[in-house]
Structure formats: structure tokens, C-alpha cells
Design a protein around this motif. Structure first.
Motif, PDB file in Angstrom:
ATOM      1  N   ARG A  39      16.704   7.145  -6.401  1.00 44.69           N
ATOM      2  CA  ARG A  39      15.703   6.294  -5.666  1.00 44.69           C
ATOM      3  C   ARG A  39      16.025   5.861  -4.446  1.00 44.69           C
ATOM      4  NH1 ARG A  39      18.876   3.241  -8.690  1.00 44.69           N
ATOM      5  NH2 ARG A  39      18.986   1.070  -8.149  1.00 44.69           N
TER       6      ARG A  39
ATOM      7  N   LYS B 286       9.178  -1.007  -9.369  1.00 46.56           N
ATOM      8  CA  LYS B 286       7.687  -0.306  -9.333  1.00 46.56           C
ATOM      9  C   LYS B 286       7.651   0.777  -8.351  1.00 46.56           C
ATOM     10  CE  LYS B 286       2.867  -1.153  -9.586  1.00 46.56           C
ATOM     11  NZ  LYS B 286       1.802  -2.146  -9.442  1.00 46.56           N
ATOM     12  N   ARG B 287       7.022   1.918  -8.706  1.00 51.09           N
ATOM     13  CA  ARG B 287       6.853   2.926  -7.693  1.00 51.09           C
ATOM     14  C   ARG B 287       5.958   2.764  -6.889  1.00 51.09           C
ATOM     15  NH1 ARG B 287       6.941   8.986 -10.494  1.00 51.09           N
ATOM     16  NH2 ARG B 287       9.124   9.072 -11.328  1.00 51.09           N
ATOM     17  N   ILE B 288       6.111   3.447  -5.601  1.00 53.83           N
ATOM     18  CA  ILE B 288       5.389   3.084  -4.341  1.00 53.83           C
ATOM     19  C   ILE B 288       4.810   4.401  -4.439  1.00 53.83           C
ATOM     20  CG2 ILE B 288       5.371   2.594  -1.963  1.00 53.83           C
ATOM     21  CD1 ILE B 288       7.725   0.579  -2.652  1.00 53.83           C
ATOM     22  N   PRO B 289       3.252   4.406  -4.199  1.00 57.02           N
ATOM     23  CA  PRO B 289       2.663   5.758  -3.737  1.00 57.02           C
ATOM     24  C   PRO B 289       3.005   6.273  -2.479  1.00 57.02           C
ATOM     25  CG  PRO B 289       1.115   4.052  -4.502  1.00 57.02           C
ATOM     26  CD  PRO B 289       2.391   3.362  -4.392  1.00 57.02           C
ATOM     27  N   ARG B 290       3.087   7.456  -2.161  1.00 59.58           N
ATOM     28  CA  ARG B 290       3.547   8.153  -1.027  1.00 59.58           C
ATOM     29  C   ARG B 290       2.652   9.469  -0.722  1.00 59.58           C
ATOM     30  NH1 ARG B 290       9.328  10.936  -2.290  1.00 59.58           N
ATOM     31  NH2 ARG B 290       8.556  12.003  -4.020  1.00 59.58           N
ATOM     32  N   ARG B 291       2.469   9.489   0.412  1.00 53.83           N
ATOM     33  CA  ARG B 291       1.750  10.801   1.062  1.00 53.83           C
ATOM     34  C   ARG B 291       2.602  11.389   2.120  1.00 53.83           C
ATOM     35  NH1 ARG B 291      -1.039   6.614   2.513  1.00 53.83           N
ATOM     36  NH2 ARG B 291      -1.410   6.145   4.645  1.00 53.83           N
TER      37      ARG B 291
ATOM     38  N   HIS C  45      12.863   8.847  -6.134  1.00 54.56           N
ATOM     39  CA  HIS C  45      11.384   8.138  -5.925  1.00 54.56           C
ATOM     40  C   HIS C  45      11.618   6.997  -4.954  1.00 54.56           C
ATOM     41  CE1 HIS C  45      10.389   9.719  -9.766  1.00 54.56           C
ATOM     42  NE2 HIS C  45      11.311   9.691 -10.273  1.00 54.56           N
TER      43      HIS C  45
ATOM     44  N   SER D  21       0.730  -1.351  -0.031  1.00 58.13           N
ATOM     45  CA  SER D  21      -0.131  -0.043   0.061  1.00 58.13           C
ATOM     46  C   SER D  21       0.803   1.133  -0.045  1.00 58.13           C
ATOM     47  CB  SER D  21      -0.805   0.107   1.388  1.00 58.13           C
ATOM     48  OG  SER D  21       0.068   0.121   2.236  1.00 58.13           O
ATOM     49  N   SER D  22       0.203   2.391  -0.063  1.00 56.35           N
ATOM     50  CA  SER D  22       1.096   3.569   0.033  1.00 56.35           C
ATOM     51  C   SER D  22       1.829   3.771   1.328  1.00 56.35           C
ATOM     52  CB  SER D  22       0.140   4.880  -0.461  1.00 56.35           C
ATOM     53  OG  SER D  22      -0.729   5.034   0.649  1.00 56.35           O
TER      54      SER D  22
ATOM     55  N   GLN E 148       9.782  -0.278  -5.147  1.00 52.75           N
ATOM     56  CA  GLN E 148       9.740  -1.901  -4.943  1.00 52.75           C
ATOM     57  C   GLN E 148      11.388  -2.394  -5.080  1.00 52.75           C
ATOM     58  OE1 GLN E 148       7.234  -3.258  -3.051  1.00 52.75           O
ATOM     59  NE2 GLN E 148       5.429  -2.302  -3.857  1.00 52.75           N
TER      60      GLN E 148
ATOM     61  N   THR F 164       3.757   6.616   4.029  1.00 54.16           N
ATOM     62  CA  THR F 164       3.718   8.111   4.544  1.00 54.16           C
ATOM     63  C   THR F 164       5.287   8.218   4.761  1.00 54.16           C
ATOM     64  OG1 THR F 164       1.704   7.789   5.702  1.00 54.16           O
ATOM     65  CG2 THR F 164       2.864   9.631   6.267  1.00 54.16           C
TER      66      THR F 164
END
Length: 124
Positions: free
Chosen positions: A72, A114-119, A106, A39-40, A109, A42
Motif C-alpha cells: 500500500r 481506508k481506501r482512496i479512490p483513484r483515476r 492500494h 476526494s479521489s 488514508q 489522480t
């Protein structure tokens, strides 16, 4: 964590629980030694602390492992103990501190790139 992932996690835990009740002997494979981030994540306001939601397997909290590169930061889960049948899991929040702020790099994984969503979160 999004609603579909929560539902999938709950269904997985329920499946483990029901399977263990059936024949009296549940035969599950041990959990994997490493896993992708599901999952994303933080990232703290200062860009140095990354927090992700993982699961406890074999009674141990997983390690969130970060490796920094120029462009990255790779992330992966590492299970400290895989010497058990896959048992019912419990969600847990785990953090890792980077040696330098994430900045424009970035999050990816470790296994696939593959990019990992972040907030962005609050605090450090």
C-alpha cells in the motif's frame, strides 16, 4: 471532485466569510496539522505521480505526504502552518512523486487505512 463535495466546499467558504463579517471578531480554531484526503486522486500513467485537490489554509499550500509500503501507499495532508484562525480557503492541486510506481498497491488514508479512490491521468 464530485458535485456534492464542490457544493460542501463552497458552503464552507461562504460560512467562513459570513461569520467573519458578523461581530467584527471571528474566533475559529486553527486548522488541523494533518488531514485525510477528501476526494479521489489522480495517478499518472507511469504510476509515480499522485495528484490531489487540497485547500490553502493560513496562506500556505498543504503538503501531500505519501509513504510507501510493500502492499500500500498511505496519503495524508500536512499543513505547514497552523498558527492562525481557520481562514477562508482556496482549492489547490498538489502532487507527490513516489520512489517507485504504485503498481497494484492500494492508496489508503494514513490515519484510517481506508481506501482512496483513484483515476489514471495522462503524462508522468
Amino acid at each position: 471532485m464530485g458535485r456534492p463535495i464542490q457544493v460542501a466546499a463552497a458552503a464552507t467558504v461562504a460560512l467562513f466569510a459570513l461569520s467573519a463579517c458578523g461581530s467584527g471578531v471571528a474566533s475559529f480554531p486553527p486548522p488541523p496539522r494533518t488531514a485525510d484526503i477528501a476526494s479521489s486522486v489522480t495517478v499518472s500513467a507511469n504510476g509515480r505521480v499522485i495528484t490531489a485537490r487540497g485547500v490553502i489554509a493560513c496562506g500556505h499550500t498543504p503538503l501531500l505526504v505519501a509513504r510507501s509500503y510493500r502492499d500500500r501507499v498511505t496519503l495524508k495532508w500536512v499543513n505547514p502552518d497552523t498558527n492562525c484562525d481557520a481562514e477562508a480557503v482556496k482549492p489547490v492541486m498538489v502532487s507527490v512523486r513516489l520512489p517507485s510506481p504504485l503498481g497494484r498497491r492500494h492508496l489508503v488514508q494514513a490515519s484510517t487505512g481506508k481506501r482512496i479512490p483513484r483515476r489514471v491521468g495522462h503524462g508522468s
